[in-house]
Every structure is written in structure tokens, then in C-alpha cells.
Motif scaffolding. Structure first.
Motif, mmCIF file in Angstrom:
data_model
loop_
_atom_site.group_PDB
_atom_site.id
_atom_site.type_symbol
_atom_site.label_atom_id
_atom_site.label_comp_id
_atom_site.label_asym_id
_atom_site.label_seq_id
_atom_site.Cartn_x
_atom_site.Cartn_y
_atom_site.Cartn_z
ATOM 1 N N ALA A 27 0.837 -1.202 0.000
ATOM 2 C CA ALA A 27 0.000 0.000 0.000
ATOM 3 C C ALA A 27 0.868 1.247 0.000
ATOM 4 N N GLY A 28 0.539 2.174 -0.886
ATOM 5 C CA GLY A 28 1.256 3.434 -0.963
ATOM 6 C C GLY A 28 2.373 3.451 -1.990
ATOM 7 N N LYS A 29 2.737 2.299 -2.520
ATOM 8 C CA LYS A 29 3.797 2.247 -3.536
ATOM 9 C C LYS A 29 3.176 2.278 -4.927
ATOM 10 N N ALA A 30 3.995 2.627 -5.920
ATOM 11 C CA ALA A 30 3.539 2.645 -7.307
ATOM 12 C C ALA A 30 3.028 1.258 -7.689
ATOM 13 N N ALA A 31 1.917 1.218 -8.378
ATOM 14 C CA ALA A 31 1.322 -0.067 -8.764
ATOM 15 C C ALA A 31 1.463 -0.249 -10.272
ATOM 16 N N ASP A 32 2.674 -0.564 -10.712
ATOM 17 C CA ASP A 32 2.930 -0.911 -12.098
ATOM 18 C C ASP A 32 3.091 -2.425 -12.138
ATOM 19 N N LEU A 33 2.179 -3.107 -12.818
ATOM 20 C CA LEU A 33 2.235 -4.561 -12.828
ATOM 21 C C LEU A 33 1.479 -5.136 -14.001
ATOM 22 N N VAL A 34 1.720 -6.410 -14.258
ATOM 23 C CA VAL A 34 0.967 -7.145 -15.274
ATOM 24 C C VAL A 34 0.260 -8.311 -14.593
ATOM 25 N N LEU A 35 -0.896 -8.658 -15.114
ATOM 26 C CA LEU A 35 -1.654 -9.807 -14.654
ATOM 27 C C LEU A 35 -1.574 -10.861 -15.753
#
Length: 67
Positions: A27-35
Motif C-alpha cells: 500500500a502506498g507504492k507505485a502499482a505498475d504490474l501485469v496480470l
């Protein structure tokens, strides 16, 4: 495989002195991701290319969806 994923995520954030902003799903960190449509830890190295990207997120916002 786990070492490679760590190197590209938390390890890269640490090397770039960005561990407080990125690198882990926190929580609070950048949410760059792939599913992906499968578990990359459950397939062999030769089968990784068979996994398909179902969604991509940049700063928590979906920028690609393929459902």
C-alpha cells in the motif's frame, strides 16, 4: 525463477534507491504490474512464453486489458 523476478522488482527498486516507492506490492507504492493468465512459478522456463498478459497497470490504472 524467483531470483529473476526479485531482481526485476524489489532488487531493481533497491539498486535505484526507490525501494520506498516501488518494487513490492505494498500500500502506498507505485502499482505498475501485469496480470498473467497463469502462474509463472508453476510452469517450466520453456513454457513461460505460453503465458499471456491479461491486464497491465501503470500507477494502479489499467492501461491494457485482454479478457
Amino acid at each position: 525463477m524467483r531470483a529473476a523476478v526479485h531482481g526485476y522488482t524489489a532488487g531493481a527498486a533497491l539498486a535505484n534507491r526507490m525501494e520506498h516507492d516501488s518494487g513490492t506490492l505494498t500500500a502506498g507504492k507505485a502499482a505498475d504490474l501485469v496480470l498473467l493468465d497463469g502462474d509463472p512459478f508453476a510452469v517450466g522456463p520453456r513454457d513461460l512464453s505460453s503465458l499471456r498478459v491479461r491486464a497491465t497497470f501503470a500507477d494502479g490504472v489499467p492501461v491494457h486489458e485482454a479478457w
